[in-house]
Write a protein that holds these residues in place. Structure first.
Motif, PDB file in Angstrom:
ATOM      1  N   GLY A 189       5.653  54.649   1.049  1.00 39.46           N
ATOM      2  CA  GLY A 189       6.819  55.179   1.756  1.00 39.46           C
ATOM      3  C   GLY A 189       6.494  56.200   2.825  1.00 39.46           C
ATOM      4  O   GLY A 189       7.377  56.895   3.322  1.00 39.46           O
ATOM      5  N   LYS A 190       5.194  56.283   3.222  1.00 39.16           N
ATOM      6  CA  LYS A 190       4.781  57.279   4.220  1.00 39.16           C
ATOM      7  C   LYS A 190       5.487  57.058   5.560  1.00 39.16           C
ATOM      8  O   LYS A 190       6.061  57.991   6.135  1.00 39.16           O
ATOM      9  CB  LYS A 190       3.259  57.212   4.434  1.00 39.16           C
ATOM     10  N   SER A 191       5.411  55.825   6.040  1.00 33.33           N
ATOM     11  CA  SER A 191       6.034  55.541   7.344  1.00 33.33           C
ATOM     12  C   SER A 191       7.535  55.761   7.275  1.00 33.33           C
ATOM     13  O   SER A 191       8.146  56.281   8.208  1.00 33.33           O
ATOM     14  CB  SER A 191       5.748  54.101   7.773  1.00 33.33           C
ATOM     15  N   THR A 192       8.106  55.375   6.157  1.00 33.94           N
ATOM     16  CA  THR A 192       9.548  55.558   6.000  1.00 33.94           C
ATOM     17  C   THR A 192       9.920  57.027   6.118  1.00 33.94           C
ATOM     18  O   THR A 192      10.864  57.384   6.827  1.00 33.94           O
ATOM     19  CB  THR A 192       9.979  55.006   4.631  1.00 33.94           C
TER      20      THR A 192
ATOM     21  N   TYR B 212      16.090  50.341   0.638  1.00 32.98           N
ATOM     22  CA  TYR B 212      16.445  49.216   1.503  1.00 32.98           C
ATOM     23  C   TYR B 212      17.150  48.178   0.678  1.00 32.98           C
ATOM     24  O   TYR B 212      16.875  47.998  -0.504  1.00 32.98           O
ATOM     25  CB  TYR B 212      15.196  48.606   2.146  1.00 32.98           C
TER      26      TYR B 212
ATOM     27  N   ARG C 287       8.422  47.474  12.871  1.00 33.90           N
ATOM     28  CA  ARG C 287       7.702  46.838  11.753  1.00 33.90           C
ATOM     29  C   ARG C 287       7.255  45.432  12.101  1.00 33.90           C
ATOM     30  O   ARG C 287       6.212  44.986  11.656  1.00 33.90           O
ATOM     31  CB  ARG C 287       8.605  46.725  10.515  1.00 33.90           C
TER      32      ARG C 287
ATOM     33  N   ASP D  89      13.125  48.316  12.248  1.00 31.89           N
ATOM     34  CA  ASP D  89      12.855  46.885  12.028  1.00 31.89           C
ATOM     35  C   ASP D  89      11.997  46.336  13.159  1.00 31.89           C
ATOM     36  O   ASP D  89      11.047  45.585  12.933  1.00 31.89           O
ATOM     37  CB  ASP D  89      14.165  46.096  11.955  1.00 31.89           C
TER      38      ASP D  89
ATOM     39  N   SER E  42      -0.780  52.209   0.267  1.00 28.88           N
ATOM     40  CA  SER E  42       0.076  51.367   1.092  1.00 28.88           C
ATOM     41  C   SER E  42       1.381  51.061   0.369  1.00 28.88           C
ATOM     42  O   SER E  42       1.387  50.779  -0.823  1.00 28.88           O
ATOM     43  CB  SER E  42      -0.666  50.065   1.415  1.00 28.88           C
ATOM     44  N   GLY E  43       2.463  51.171   1.054  1.00 26.78           N
ATOM     45  CA  GLY E  43       3.764  50.867   0.467  1.00 26.78           C
ATOM     46  C   GLY E  43       4.391  52.039  -0.247  1.00 26.78           C
ATOM     47  O   GLY E  43       5.466  51.926  -0.828  1.00 26.78           O
TER      48      GLY E  43
ATOM     49  N   VAL F  86      12.639  53.229  -1.916  1.00 24.52           N
ATOM     50  CA  VAL F  86      11.372  53.513  -1.244  1.00 24.52           C
ATOM     51  C   VAL F  86      11.010  54.988  -1.395  1.00 24.52           C
ATOM     52  O   VAL F  86       9.866  55.338  -1.661  1.00 24.52           O
ATOM     53  CB  VAL F  86      11.444  53.113   0.236  1.00 24.52           C
TER      54      VAL F  86
HETATM   55  N1  LIG Z   1      13.323  47.679   6.852  1.00 21.40           N
HETATM   56  C1  LIG Z   1      12.867  47.463   5.600  1.00 21.40           C
HETATM   57  N2  LIG Z   1      13.457  46.524   4.837  1.00 21.40           N
HETATM   58  C2  LIG Z   1      13.007  46.318   3.590  1.00 21.40           C
HETATM   59  N3  LIG Z   1      11.988  46.942   3.038  1.00 21.40           N
HETATM   60  C3  LIG Z   1      11.348  47.877   3.747  1.00 21.40           C
HETATM   61  C4  LIG Z   1      11.765  48.176   5.073  1.00 21.40           C
HETATM   62  N4  LIG Z   1      10.968  49.159   5.529  1.00 21.40           N
HETATM   63  C5  LIG Z   1      10.091  49.451   4.540  1.00 21.40           C
HETATM   64  N5  LIG Z   1      10.317  48.691   3.476  1.00 21.40           N
HETATM   65  C6  LIG Z   1       9.576  48.754   2.209  1.00 21.40           C
HETATM   66  O1  LIG Z   1       9.425  50.084   1.862  1.00 21.40           O
HETATM   67  C7  LIG Z   1       8.164  50.307   1.271  1.00 21.40           C
HETATM   68  C8  LIG Z   1       7.469  51.451   1.970  1.00 21.40           C
HETATM   69  O2  LIG Z   1       7.191  51.092   3.311  1.00 21.40           O
HETATM   70  P1  LIG Z   1       6.388  52.060   4.275  1.00 21.40           P
HETATM   71  O3  LIG Z   1       6.210  51.351   5.536  1.00 21.40           O
HETATM   72  O4  LIG Z   1       7.075  53.362   4.328  1.00 21.40           O
HETATM   73  O5  LIG Z   1       5.025  52.216   3.546  1.00 21.40           O
HETATM   74  P2  LIG Z   1       3.717  52.973   4.006  1.00 21.40           P
HETATM   75  O6  LIG Z   1       3.453  54.006   2.989  1.00 21.40           O
HETATM   76  O7  LIG Z   1       3.838  53.403   5.382  1.00 21.40           O
HETATM   77  O8  LIG Z   1       2.643  51.823   3.880  1.00 21.40           O
HETATM   78  P3  LIG Z   1       1.404  51.500   4.819  1.00 21.40           P
HETATM   79  O9  LIG Z   1       0.346  52.449   4.427  1.00 21.40           O
HETATM   80  O10 LIG Z   1       1.046  50.105   4.455  1.00 21.40           O
HETATM   81  O11 LIG Z   1       1.849  51.654   6.207  1.00 21.40           O
HETATM   82  C9  LIG Z   1       7.407  49.027   1.356  1.00 21.40           C
HETATM   83  O12 LIG Z   1       7.474  48.388   0.122  1.00 21.40           O
HETATM   84  C10 LIG Z   1       8.183  48.214   2.373  1.00 21.40           C
HETATM   85  O13 LIG Z   1       8.116  46.845   2.088  1.00 21.40           O
END
Ligand SMILES: Nc1ncnc2c1ncn2[C@@H]1O[C@H](COP(=O)(O)OP(=O)(O)OP(=O)(O)O)[C@@H](O)[C@H]1O
Ligand SMILES: [Mg+2]
Lengths: 229, 384
Positions: free
Chosen positions: A45-48, A13, B381, B378, A42-43, A22
């Motif tokens: 990148g799973k959701s990504t 990002y 989130r 976005d 957390s963070g 990420v």
């Molecule tokens: N649209 C975005 N713009 C900027 N940064 C982003 C965006 N989406 C995700 N991130 C960043 O990417 C990283 C991974 O995010 P993600 O949501 O994939 O994590 P996650 O593993 O799902 O975490 P969680 O368990 O908290 O849900 C995080 O640091 C987040 O801040």
């Protein structure tokens, strides 16, 4: 044959001038009929990753093939059509439309198809039946418990009979009992209906229900597969 | 269509907000339809007035009379085909509030020269044969519940006509065949009026029918020249000339009312657009969810426009319907004998509804674009 084939996928990002990586070169293959758990802090990148699979976000680099379609190169419009046909998505916070009844929420994806009203009704009632809420079709989300809401959301995800079910922490907001019910339901969908599922979760108990589990850390897979099958 | 229910339910989400938007569109359309009706009424008069008739009054004022001998002089002018005359009575029927035009006319020539006054041959004959008979507009008949044969007592309003009540018998009811003839006028015999006033032979105005409309300006001048330097100087204008002055006035009026209408519509656009933008912003997550389910951006766009349209059309229907019911010159008694009764007609309603459609679409443009452009991840989130 692999249903999902992720090759060297990276995602970063851009925040102002800064590029925030990420995902770094993730490669995964998921066979059809698998129930894949995706864990990690957390963070990480799973959701990504899940969003990339769902075709609601695009990778910065790499190739994503789902059911032999390279989705990273589809146009926005084609991608929407692809999602409608192939993806059922289950959110942590259910995300039902509050002004629609359970029936109407489940019917929502079907409005995009050419099914008749009667056919839509049959499909919706079947899906509600599978999740055990055939008698709640007229209820609004606020009249349902969290566990019931999530089951309606699952009915909405399966009503089009998609190729792939994706769930982002589907039990993250539920008590243990409701979580158990939801996980049992997902397991049934995988075993009885042969649905391919990818589920993101924090919860080791939840991950136990999956057939395989992947661990993501700081955007890379750490140890490949622990099979339970 | 299958999305209708979805649109309906979205619009009903915030009832108070939707109600306010409906109200603001309703007010705009009500005003617009009413203004249109007034303008239509005025321009109909201007258009329908004849260019082959000229009207002669005393140069000083309409309330001063002229002798009947003028008629013979006018009739003698080459190019003149016919002459008639009338007086303004200004009497009171029961209550001064009951205001309508009462003309003492030289009946035969007047009806001959105003074919727009539509009356059945039988009733026309009955009226011509009765010295104290009256021929009344159908608008008046409706308003006061009169019938042919009724006796109508009118108290003179001008001292010249004495102080004794006049009693008329309704012998006929006319309809208006053109917008320049009001359907709320009370016509009776000038002869009767003249008799009661002592046979002085006084005329309020002359109407002259010309053979050729191109002669109007010239003959009007000739008429006035004939009476120049007499004790009864005149001023003659064509109905069209009168209308032309009227029309230029109308142009300004049009501009004025047009800008008022435009201001109202623009204000409504902002109110409706802002309200819709607010509700779209509140629904960000829902829209992202629908996009995730596979709804294309274009469908989301159309759904928002559909919602705007629906709300605006409901408002438009209320506003236009209300205007149609309430704004009716005859019913409001605003015509009073000079301006034919105007009212919101079906066409005004159609135009009003069209306007509401336009408001709906325009107001939805920005919110719909916002909704369809939103980035799914976005938006998801933001709340989670
Ligand atoms: N649209 C975005 N713009 C900027 N940064 C982003 C965006 N989406 C995700 N991130 C960043 O990417 C990283 C991974 O995010 P993600 O949501 O994939 O994590 P996650 O593993 O799902 O975490 P969680 O368990 O908290 O849900 C995080 O640091 C987040 O801040
Ligand atoms: Mg996450």
């Amino acid at each position: 044959m692999a249903l999902i084939d992720l090759r060297d996928v990276s995602k970063s990002y851009r925040r102002d001038a800064l590029e925030i990586p990420v995902l770094n070169g993730v490669t995964i293959t998921v066979p059809a009929g698998d129930f894949m758990g995706l864990m990690g802090p957390s963070g990480s990148g799973k959701s990504t990753l899940l969003n990339l699979l769902a075709g609601i976000d695009r990778p910065t680099r790499g190739s994503i093939r789902v059911a032999d379609t390279e989705i990273s190169s589809l146009s926005e419009r084609a991608l929407a059509g692809w999602r409608a046909r192939h993806i059922g998505f289950i959110f942590q916070l259910y995300n039902l439309i509050p002004v629609l009844t359970a029936f109407e929420n489940v019917e929502l994806p079907l409005l995009l198809t050419s099914l008749s009203k009667k056919q839509r009704r049959d499909h919706v009632m079947t899906a509600l039946g599978i999740v055990g809420l055939g008698d709640r079709e007229k209820h609004y989300p606020r009249q349902l418990s969290g566990g019931q809401e999530q089951r309606v959301a699952i009915a909405r995800a399966i009503v089009t009979d998609p190729t792939l079910l994706l769930a982002d922490e589907p039990t993250g907001d539920l008590d243990a009992r409701s979580a158990g019910e939801v996980l049992t339901l997902l397991q049934r969908l995988n075993r009885e209906y042969n649905k391919t599922i990818v589920m993101v979760t924090h919860d080791p108990h939840a991950a136990e229900r999956a057939v395989h589990v992947l661990h993501l850390e700081k955007g890379t897979l750490v140890e490949q597969v622990e099979s339970r099958a | 269509m299958k999305f209708a229910r979805l649109v309906l339910k979205s619009a009903r989400r915030s009832k108070r907000r939707t109600a306010l938007t409906i109200l603001s569109v309703a007010i705009a359309v009500f005003l617009f339809a009413s203004l249109r009706a007034v303008l239509d009424g005025f321009s109909a008069v201007a258009e329908a007035s004849s260019s082959t008739r000229v009207v002669t009054i005393r140069s000083t004022s309409m309330i001063f009379n002229m002798p009947t001998s003028h008629a013979d002089v006018i009739r003698g002018i080459p190019g003149v085909q016919d002459v008639t005359w009338a007086n303004w009575f200004g009497g009171i029927y029961k209550d001064p509030k009951n205001f309508f035009g009462q003309f003492g006319i030289d009946a035969e020539s007047y009806l001959r020269m105003y074919p727009e006054i539509l009356v059945s041959p039988g009733e026309k004959r009955a009226f011509l044969e009765d010295r104290t008979g009256a021929l009344v507009g159908d608008g008046l008949v409706r308003k006061y519940g009169w019938h042919v044969g009724d006796r109508i007592v009118i108290q003179p309003g001008i001292p010249y006509y004495g102080t004794q009540d006049y009693t008329f018998t309704i012998r006929g009811v006319y309809r208006s065949g053109a917008s320049n003839v009001d359907n709320q006028t009370f016509l009776f015999h000038w002869k009767y009026l003249d008799e009661r006033a002592g046979g002085a032979g006084q005329v309020g105005w002359y109407v002259t029918q010309l053979r050729n409309p191109d002669d109007a300006a010239r003959i009007a001048m000739v008429i006035d020249q004939k009476f120049a330097n007499s004790p009864y100087e005149t001023k003659t204008d064509t109905e069209k000339q009168f209308s032309a002055q009227f029309a230029s006035m109308l142009g300004n009026l049009n501009l004025l009312l047009g800008s008022v209408a435009l201001a109202v519509v623009i204000t409504t656009l902002f109110v409706a657009g802002n309200t819709m933008a607010m509700s779209v912003r509140e629904r960000t997550t829902e829209i992202a969810v629908m996009r995730t389910l596979g709804y294309p951006a274009s469908t989301i766009f159309l759904l928002v426009v559909g919602e705007g349209l629906m709300v605006a059309i409901v408002g438009g229907a209320i506003g236009a319907g209300l205007a149609r019911l309430v704004i009716n010159g005859e019913y409001l008694g605003m015509a009073g004998g000079f301006i034919p009764a105007f009212g919101v007609n079906n066409w005004n309603v159609v135009v009003g509804l069209g306007l509401s459609v336009l408001i709906g679409i325009l107001a939805a443009m920005i919110p719909a674009t916002m909704a369809s452009r939103l980035k799914i991840v976005d938006a998801l989130r933001r709340v989670a």
